[in-house]
Design a protein around this motif. Structure first.
Motif, PDB file in Angstrom:
ATOM      1  N   ASP A 194       0.840  -1.211   0.000  1.00 57.69           N
ATOM      2  CA  ASP A 194       0.000   0.000   0.000  1.00 57.69           C
ATOM      3  C   ASP A 194       0.871   1.256   0.000  1.00 57.69           C
ATOM      4  OD1 ASP A 194      -2.087   1.829   0.255  1.00 57.69           O
ATOM      5  OD2 ASP A 194      -2.345   1.475   2.396  1.00 57.69           O
ATOM      6  N   ASN A 195       1.921   1.270  -0.800  1.00 53.19           N
ATOM      7  CA  ASN A 195       2.840   2.401  -0.759  1.00 53.19           C
ATOM      8  C   ASN A 195       3.639   2.502  -2.054  1.00 53.19           C
ATOM      9  OD1 ASN A 195       3.817   4.610   0.607  1.00 53.19           O
ATOM     10  ND2 ASN A 195       5.332   3.493   1.808  1.00 53.19           N
TER      11      ASN A 195
ATOM     12  N   ILE B 237      -1.417   2.424  -9.722  1.00 53.12           N
ATOM     13  CA  ILE B 237      -0.547   1.465  -9.026  1.00 53.12           C
ATOM     14  C   ILE B 237      -1.293   0.852  -7.835  1.00 53.12           C
ATOM     15  CG2 ILE B 237       1.566   2.678  -9.732  1.00 53.12           C
ATOM     16  CD1 ILE B 237       1.779   3.617  -6.733  1.00 53.12           C
ATOM     17  N   PRO B 238      -0.756  -0.202  -7.244  1.00 56.54           N
ATOM     18  CA  PRO B 238      -1.469  -0.893  -6.160  1.00 56.54           C
ATOM     19  C   PRO B 238      -1.337  -0.193  -4.802  1.00 56.54           C
ATOM     20  CG  PRO B 238       0.071  -2.365  -7.302  1.00 56.54           C
ATOM     21  CD  PRO B 238       0.408  -0.959  -7.691  1.00 56.54           C
ATOM     22  N   THR B 239      -1.829   1.029  -4.713  1.00 58.95           N
ATOM     23  CA  THR B 239      -1.952   1.697  -3.414  1.00 58.95           C
ATOM     24  C   THR B 239      -3.425   2.048  -3.221  1.00 58.95           C
ATOM     25  OG1 THR B 239      -1.367   3.759  -4.532  1.00 58.95           O
ATOM     26  CG2 THR B 239       0.350   2.687  -3.259  1.00 58.95           C
ATOM     27  N   LEU B 240      -3.822   2.164  -1.971  1.00 57.49           N
ATOM     28  CA  LEU B 240      -5.233   2.412  -1.668  1.00 57.49           C
ATOM     29  C   LEU B 240      -5.594   3.884  -1.816  1.00 57.49           C
ATOM     30  CD1 LEU B 240      -5.422   0.028   1.361  1.00 57.49           C
ATOM     31  CD2 LEU B 240      -6.964  -0.058  -0.605  1.00 57.49           C
TER      32      LEU B 240
ATOM     33  N   LEU C 193      -6.707  -5.095  -1.030  1.00 59.45           N
ATOM     34  CA  LEU C 193      -5.344  -4.611  -0.767  1.00 59.45           C
ATOM     35  C   LEU C 193      -5.171  -4.380   0.736  1.00 59.45           C
ATOM     36  CD1 LEU C 193      -4.718  -2.032  -3.654  1.00 59.45           C
ATOM     37  CD2 LEU C 193      -3.479  -4.151  -3.274  1.00 59.45           C
TER      38      LEU C 193
END
Lengths: 345, 345, 345, 345
Positions: A194-195, B237-240, C193
């Motif tokens: 998550d970053n 991208i895979p961030t919330l 996520l």
């Protein structure tokens, strides 16, 4: 007739990729593996924690790991691939070259040295002849050849295509890089889940300098670097493999988008065992390339491009390559194949 | 004395953020919630699948959801926040404005309309007076005010600081955007796990146009857009939560890095309830800002900047903002506070 | 001589896996693709958004998609694979079977029907003869055969090995399931996520019932379910492919751990084209199996086991299988191969 | 009147949580921070890489870190919290206790020692009086008190509620554990992205033993462990914080599901500053608890339960707690508050 090759630093992430790529290679026969002193003397399966997603080759598993010193490596090895940490490589690679070994190295040391070829076979194969200068100056029988950093190599093929067709003036590039680029333990899970991290130590500088050397001219004596301005911003994101990059490029000419895509698609490849049939694949779908979907195109050796659009001063596009294949072990391997083809072994 | 406010499109991701941010607001009292016809008539807790990480306010949970039509909303509502899908908003918002309601909208429709203010209170509060033009032309008692897209709003404060101090000439910007920007179901897990997507439909265009309107001049009659070139590349991208951006900026002057950082740090904020004390926080640590670590600075309303470095033609830097707070619900809320402050309610 | 086969519901995630697995199949020749009415008439490359990580086979890309009705499928198709949504499959599969087609279906409807074989070729191939009962009762020329749910199939091979060697008494099982099990859009990125979801609708019940039917005895007329107690808890986690499960098993006997591992390793496989050489791979390393590292063992068709340890009442162990290969398309394909082998086509 | 407290091992992940939780504590005043010899003498902000998502308290940032030795800590400190690595703690904690300090420790050493209380204030506060035995046997003025492992503490409150109401007989439990449980660098990104690891060294044993001591009876002289069978399987998954667990429990009685939920909801809490109002929150929604949504309930100190269902032999349910708050720093803090309340300081 096969060429006997070895790997310096065989237990790390790139070392494991070398082993994977050399399995069933048509020309190269893997004959020596070296690692740190703690690993030396152990069978490879014990020395390395195998993490590649294909099984460890059976004979490699039982091979005894050697110390990373010229004395510990048989004399009949014709070519060494190096994935040593650069702090180690800086001395050791020269020791091996002095001792007569030809080294195709992925380590970052000496990439900008005036007498060390920094080569991508499809881009600047003629730079390889800088080996003559290197041997003259250093009195070596061996040779040291480098491939660029994984983030540099991803953008160079489309940039070279643009330079040849339309003249490169200036490049701003932003990267979305996979965690494997930092090695197996380089990025912790708590850092990246998550970053994203907007900094990779030394990476921006590598992209800004290596690219100009790669695109430079070799006159038989020295490399004149390309005079394009390059500014890079590098980011780590939560992907496993595959570096995605956004490039903004100012061109001398003012081409149509379709001509830009054609120039990339038609940029010639090379006829070497590990080279892809087509160097650059250009997607029409603006959502591609994507790391997970496209990193393995051409067995991980093709460069993918997409999102080509005109801007006020030239073009913008996205590009992607597999960072530990085309961007590391595969890059050194391809340079090894070029060394063999050009009679340097 | 409190101002009665409502939310159009209260059940979605941004609608839920509005509710969260309005809880305990010093001036605004939440008095009406609207949603689609299927939701109308139900208590909010049934109509919405609550996904924010603080509990649903007790009285909101039991509030009956209304239809999204002027007739269904009480006349004593002074201000409406809108997070309607833009395909719905394009008609409905005008219906409400015609009926006398003042609307602070996050929806993307009409942002570039000549008589619709596109406002960030700290950047271009004077643009709000375009409402006079709007009312004249459209014959409305109400008004329609917009905030920019989440990816635009992230970069505008540092760009405005640079423009004021050193003159903005050209911007290349690359984004690393969180999945919440696409709404709760906008990005599937199979699309984004171990992946990145180098395209977000319409997003590049929004950044390239909205930014020039926001940084433009209002002469009392119309907005003259800023003439900077803007080219954007947008990535998911895979961030919330939290959009991170890399900007490359050409400047008219040639400032020191420290002057650039100072210009950003000293850029003035506004005295409104939801505004952060300091608009822009500039990190010295090149690894910051990071989405997970920094998105909640200033209750999600501060803009974070880092990695400021000189380039051949100006500077490069990274910036970050919380995309559903500063970039959506919080942006509309702040515009609502400015509307109140400036006597438009 | 090749067998002509078709796929019902060819555009979805499992449908795409069928196409991937049928490419270069030694016996089956893909001759018909069906999908929903909106897709019918289009070339497959337009009807489906191809998301598998190997390129779409060239001839498949240009194949025209048909409606999912018996009239729309050629009569010379010998076998249909079905990955229809169960709500559609419940009627359509029976229509096809009545019309004479043999269907190997992955859809969840009818798995527990008394006259429908629920089969894993290595576990209960004799159950296939329930087709005779089915044909008698329903008056069909065709036949309908099912494979179990992906979470069931993962644990059944090790449980069958334990049952045969030591007698199964009771099973508690907890799953860590990949997002692909819910289909391409089944789990949103915002749901998963940095998260896990301790519930998958209907899944626990499937594991608790299907397993008892699979391990049951067929006396030529009906299946007597195994009398073991099965209790399951199912969780979704942020992995792409591969279901990992923790099983706690009470046994009638009290074997050594090494005997348990041997019973699993030695459990016989079958000689069918898509079957793995060894059905169950047992790891000594307690950190394995892991989804990303081990899901593709045996081309995604092997069952991996690890962490075998004794408990007060029997054993605990972990198991893993690729949920869309061994757990879905590969399972139906293997049943299709068994149908062919046993003369049902 | 405030109690002066210190933290042994203040720079690590749990140490940082202690600092966060002690900020604005009503009774405890943070007065000393210790760390390894390399950190000693530095201001805390230099010694620690602050990674908690709230800013480092200003006065803590400037506090000089001390060596982890009794001589280096002021005598007027009444209570020490310990988050030392257990290999260090095993000697050092005894040194401090011998020197008269009372230590509330999260380290895993000595948890099962016969004269060391292993305590959760809501579950077994009476065990604290084992300190009398400890002081008698060891001749200490100080005392050493432990809290259980994070995975144990998550399940104990619901198990204690079940034991009291219906009699516990046997437990199978499977865990889905967050990466923060392994410390900041404990799990690399390459290990866990798109993956799960079915093994955490020593964790299963901790759950199987600590739980029986915690639920045991103290007769004033020694703890008689509970005789329930416990079998655990522990997994690491890609979540940041929050351990989720699936429990299968055999009970002596045969209660209704609603009685099980009531027994948990009504299980009494304690009146200590850091304790949640209600110890156990039971969800009706079977999709809850989820790590990201629910880990911060009760400021991270509440235990969440969901999915309660009957089985053949009792019940199954899911439970969740924040592993570095309720499962580590918060657990020690709560024990410190109990020590204060019970007059041990």
């Amino acid at each position: 007739m096969s060429v006997r090759v070895g790997i310096l630093g065989a237990t790390g992430a790139v070392g494991q990729r070398f082993i994977q790529l050399l399995d069933d290679h048509p020309t190269f026969e893997l004959a020596a593996l070296t690692a740190s002193d703690e690993s030396a003397g152990k069978p490879y399966r014990e020395a390395a924690k195998w993490r590649v997603d294909t099984p460890i080759p059976v004979d490699v598993a039982e091979t005894t790991v050697r110390r990373t010193e010229p004395d510990a490596v048989p004399d009949d090895i014709d070519l060494l691939f190096s994935s040593l940490p650069s702090s180690v490589a800086v001395d050791v690679e020269e020791d091996f070259a002095r001792d007569g070994y030809v080294i195709s190295s992925n380590s970052s040391n000496d990439r900008l040295a005036e007498d060390v070829p920094l080569t991508i076979p499809e881009i600047n194969p003629d730079h390889l002849d800088l080996i003559e200068v290197q041997r003259d100056e250093r009195g070596w029988d061996g040779a040291l050849v480098k491939n660029p950093n994984c983030s540099t190599i991803t953008m160079i093929p489309p940039l070279a295509a643009l330079d040849e067709a339309f003249g490169l003036d200036r490049i701003n590039v932003s990267t979305l890089q996979a965690v494997s680029g930092a090695g197996y333990s380089g990025v912790t899970s708590m850092e990246i889940l998550d970053n994203a991290i907007p900094h990779i130590g030394g990476e921006e500088d590598k992209m800004e300098t290596e690219s100009r050397k790669l695109l430079g001219d070799f006159d038989g004596a020295e490399i004149e670097w390309h005079d394009a301005d390059v500014a890079a911003s590098c980011n780590r994101i939560p992907t496993l493999d595959g570096h995605l990059e956004n490039a903004f490029v100012d061109l001398d000419d003012d081409p149509e988008v379709s001509d830009v895509a054609d120039a990339m698609r038609e940029f010639p490849g090379v006829d070497l065992p590990s080279a892809p049939n087509q160097l650059i694949h250009v997607f029409e779908d603006p959502e591609r390339p994507q790391p997970r979907m496209d990193r393995m195109r051409g067995q991980g050796m093709q460069i993918c491009v997409g999102g080509v659009q005109s801007t006020e001063n030239g073009v913008k596009f996205n590009c992607l390559a597999h960072n530990t294949v085309r961007g590391a072990a595969g890059a050194s391997l391809l340079n090894g194949e070029l060394l063999h083809e050009n009679g340097y072994l």
